[in-house]
Design an enzyme around this catalytic site. Structure first.
Site, PDB file in Angstrom:
ATOM      1  N   HIS A  78      -8.420   2.865  -3.525  1.00 32.18           N
ATOM      2  CA  HIS A  78      -9.339   3.132  -2.418  1.00 32.18           C
ATOM      3  C   HIS A  78     -10.410   4.121  -2.876  1.00 32.18           C
ATOM      4  O   HIS A  78     -10.141   5.022  -3.682  1.00 32.18           O
ATOM      5  CB  HIS A  78      -8.586   3.769  -1.242  1.00 32.18           C
ATOM      6  CG  HIS A  78      -7.678   2.840  -0.517  1.00 32.18           C
ATOM      7  ND1 HIS A  78      -7.491   2.877   0.842  1.00 32.18           N
ATOM      8  CD2 HIS A  78      -6.889   1.820  -0.958  1.00 32.18           C
ATOM      9  CE1 HIS A  78      -6.636   1.949   1.212  1.00 32.18           C
ATOM     10  NE2 HIS A  78      -6.247   1.293   0.120  1.00 32.18           N
ATOM     11  N   THR A  85      -4.198   4.899  -1.593  1.00 32.32           N
ATOM     12  CA  THR A  85      -5.222   5.418  -0.691  1.00 32.32           C
ATOM     13  C   THR A  85      -5.919   6.637  -1.286  1.00 32.32           C
ATOM     14  O   THR A  85      -5.492   7.199  -2.297  1.00 32.32           O
ATOM     15  CB  THR A  85      -4.634   5.769   0.680  1.00 32.32           C
ATOM     16  OG1 THR A  85      -3.683   6.833   0.530  1.00 32.32           O
ATOM     17  CG2 THR A  85      -3.955   4.559   1.295  1.00 32.32           C
ATOM     18  N   LYS A  96     -21.729  -6.828   3.432  1.00 31.70           N
ATOM     19  CA  LYS A  96     -20.897  -6.314   2.337  1.00 31.70           C
ATOM     20  C   LYS A  96     -20.563  -7.432   1.347  1.00 31.70           C
ATOM     21  O   LYS A  96     -20.561  -7.215   0.127  1.00 31.70           O
ATOM     22  CB  LYS A  96     -19.618  -5.673   2.896  1.00 31.70           C
ATOM     23  CG  LYS A  96     -19.857  -4.329   3.574  1.00 31.70           C
ATOM     24  CD  LYS A  96     -18.569  -3.632   3.968  1.00 31.70           C
ATOM     25  CE  LYS A  96     -18.014  -4.129   5.278  1.00 31.70           C
ATOM     26  NZ  LYS A  96     -16.876  -3.296   5.760  1.00 31.70           N
ATOM     27  N   GLU A 138       0.834  -1.203   0.000  1.00 28.23           N
ATOM     28  CA  GLU A 138       0.000   0.000   0.000  1.00 28.23           C
ATOM     29  C   GLU A 138       0.870   1.255   0.000  1.00 28.23           C
ATOM     30  O   GLU A 138       1.901   1.323   0.663  1.00 28.23           O
ATOM     31  CB  GLU A 138      -0.913   0.039   1.224  1.00 28.23           C
ATOM     32  CG  GLU A 138      -1.727   1.341   1.309  1.00 28.23           C
ATOM     33  CD  GLU A 138      -2.698   1.381   2.468  1.00 28.23           C
ATOM     34  OE1 GLU A 138      -3.684   0.614   2.413  1.00 28.23           O
ATOM     35  OE2 GLU A 138      -2.464   2.160   3.419  1.00 28.23           O
TER      36      GLU A 138
END
Length: 621
Positions: A95, A66, A187, A35
């Site tokens: 993201h 992100t 979800k 990330e």
């Protein structure tokens, strides 16, 4: 603009993370992902691209980028995601948060992401802006991450692979583990494909979380997030903000060394390796995700330590790093010349409607985009950086040749023709290349001969397991007219060699102007022979124009126009030849069961290319 080539249809390639995870699980291979976050400055963005490019050599399954609160990094996040897939050849997980965005704004962002070729989204509710609590949606916005998952599926069907967040220690706003799992199950039922967890330091907590998820009927991949400890104060701050459980052995180990950043980093690396091994031993995780904090060293060392484990092999699809954009997924053949400048090749072929697949085809009039400043990219180095690597004021051809020698020995990271670090396979021929450059033949591209090594070989392998890969020895170099005349005079004594040469004025000399030569090929079960790297005479001439331009645009331009250094580089540009050499006898190359290419009694490489250059060196003394 359509290309003039003709190629056959091939199987489609998958870039959805869920599909890739499934493939890796089926083959029993270990994988990693990383990330990063968008930097605040343009200089930071340029540094990030370089860092990700280096980490991409570790073959991460994907990287994720992100998203700033309220879409504050919208343009930059989308730009970074697109660039990484297009030019760095990595699949990207973008993201996307609900915070501060209306339903219509989220729809527009998703459409833009799809238009840019992105196919993976991490759907998050997001945190409230700093100083604002509790979290509330904007008017016309979405309330929860599950609403974003539903929106993505409603608008785009199965185009996007959707990841969602998991919280092994529980979300701060959850009242119980049961409530936490209920929301997570919602979800998944809404269409999410996998779970990426918040970082943790207690492996047992994560393993219990996976067990609870399975009992709740959540069957998708659950990817553990690991954040290596980089700095004591940052670790304290991060774990406090995220309310992360910290096993007592961590503060006990850190307290005595809290003021020693290097020791703290070393502990963080070792502890992450320990965590990773425990996670893998439990056989409950598909792979490992690292929160890098935009730093490189720790994750590189962790991955290096774990790469000795069983199941780690080369995962390269081809000898070159493929673009991750959907419209290039069928591309499986490239000319060798841009091996060290892949981003330029991608830019110059960006407008092609189709890409070589199965065979290169007819390249007599290739529609390569014209050269422009865009082909030097945001990866361009400052004048100060370039002078530090290539010399403050070179005064002789020997000094220039010494710069090329420094590149092949790893003493400098880049040349104008080499925007990437040396390939691992260069280690097999480094000593020989050094001697070639000492002789005044300035190399910009090369590969050793390889004779049927396993396709999962860590250095030479590509294409997956179960095959055999081959390649012909190749060298591309600049040399003076006098040195080229000497080379051409000797080459007839080596019947396995072919050569192609041209200078800036277009004076061409070559062994054969016709046909396409496969330089790398592979044989795999149940497939036709693949030949992903080729040399085409006409394409060589296209590349040569770019190669000569770099002498001026990237090197001479850093010196005053009236200086002797500028004059020297212009002279090389105007008079030198660019020469490509191929040795068609590949059986002298690296083979399984050996630790290097075949050598003679003196330890010299036995291939014809190396014999030729040794003759040139001896005669030049």
């Amino acid at each position: 603009q359509a290309t003039p080539f003709s190629w056959r249809h091939a199987r489609s390639h998958k870039m959805r993370i869920s599909d890739k995870v499934q493939n890796m699980q089926s083959s029993g291979q270990l994988w990693f992902s990383f990330e990063f976050f968008p930097p605040r400055t343009q200089a930071g963005v340029e540094n990030l691209y370089g860092r990700i490019d280096r980490l991409a050599a570790l073959e991460p399954l994907f990287v994720d980028i992100t998203w700033g609160a309220g879409g504050s990094t919208r343009e930059l996040s989308l730009q970074i995601c697109e660039t990484l897939q297009k030019y760095n050849g990595v699949d990207v997980l973008m993201h996307l948060t609900c915070t501060g965005l209306t339903r219509e704004e989220l729809k527009a962002i998703l459409q833009e992401a799809k238009d840019k070729g992105l196919q993976n989204v991490l759907a998050l509710r997001g945190d409230p802006p700093k100083g604002v609590a509790p979290w509330v949606p904007v008017q016309g916005g979405l309330h929860r991450a599950v609403d974003l998952v539903r929106l993505i599926r409603e608008e785009h069907g199965d185009h996007f692979c959707i990841g969602v967040a998991g919280h092994p220690e529980g979300h701060a706003e959850s009242t119980s583990r049961a409530e936490e799992l209920q929301h997570l199950k919602e979800k998944m039922d809404a269409g999410a494909d996998f779970i990426l967890t918040q970082f943790f330091y207690d492996v047992d907590v994560f393993l219990e979380y996976v067990k609870d998820c399975r009992e709740a009927g959540i069957t998708c991949p659950i990817i553990p997030g690991i954040m290596p400890i980089q700095n004591f104060n940052a670790f304290q701050r991060m774990t406090s903000v995220c309310q992360t459980k910290v096993p007592p052995e961590i503060p006990e180990a850190l307290e005595p060394i809290r003021g020693d950043d290097e020791a703290v980093k070393r502990f963080g690396i070792d502890y992450s390796i320990q965590m990773a091994r425990k996670l893998l031993d439990a056989q409950l995780v598909p792979g490992l995700h690292f929160y890098t904090l935009n730093l490189e060293r720790s994750v590189r060392e962790i991955v290096a330590a774990l790469s000795g484990l069983a199941g780690v092999a080369s995962r390269r699809q081809f000898p070159w790093r493929a673009s991750a954009l959907a419209n290039r997924k069928k591309e499986d053949v490239r000319p060798i010349h841009w091996a060290n400048r892949p981003k330029s090749y991608l830019a110059r072929t960006d407008e092609w409607d189709e890409f070589p697949n199965g065979r290169w085809g007819d390249g007599r009039s290739p529609a390569f985009g014209e050269l422009s400043d865009q082909h030097y990219f945001h990866y361009a180095l400052s004048e100060l950086d370039r002078k530090a690597m290539w010399g403050d004021a070179p005064q002789s051809e020997a000094e220039v040749a010494a710069v090329f020698e420094k590149y092949v020995t790893g003493d400098i990271p880049k040349l104008p023709w080499c925007e990437v670090e040396l390939q691992a396979e260069t280690g097999v021929i480094t000593t020989a290349l050094r001697e070639v450059n000492k002789s005044g033949y300035m190399t910009i591209n090369s590969q050793p001969a390889v004779n049927g090594v396993g396709s999962d070989h860590r250095v030479f392998g590509w294409g997956g397991r179960g095959g055999r890969v081959y390649q012909k020895a190749y060298i591309e170099c600049f040399c003076s007219p006098e040195d080229f005349a000497r080379l051409r005079g000797l080459i007839s004594e080596f019947p396995s060699l072919s050569y192609y040469a041209v200078n800036h004025d277009g004076d061409v000399s070559c062994t054969n102007e016709h046909g396409v030569t496969a330089l790398t090929w592979g044989v795999f079960p149940h497939k036709e022979v693949q030949q992903p790297t080729i040399l085409d005479y006409q394409v060589f001439l296209v590349w040569a124009k770019e190669a000569f331009s770099l002498w001026i645009d990237q090197w001479a331009s850093i010196y005053d126009e009236e200086s002797s250094s500028s004059e020297l580089l212009y002279s090389i540009h105007d008079t030198y030849y660019l020469v490509a050499l191929i040795d068609h006898e590949f059986t002298t190359g690296f083979a399984d069961g050996t630790d290097r290419s075949q050598t003679d009694s003196n330890g010299n490489l036995v291939g014809a290319i190396w014999q030729l250059f040794r003759r040139l060196q001896e005669e030049g003394k």
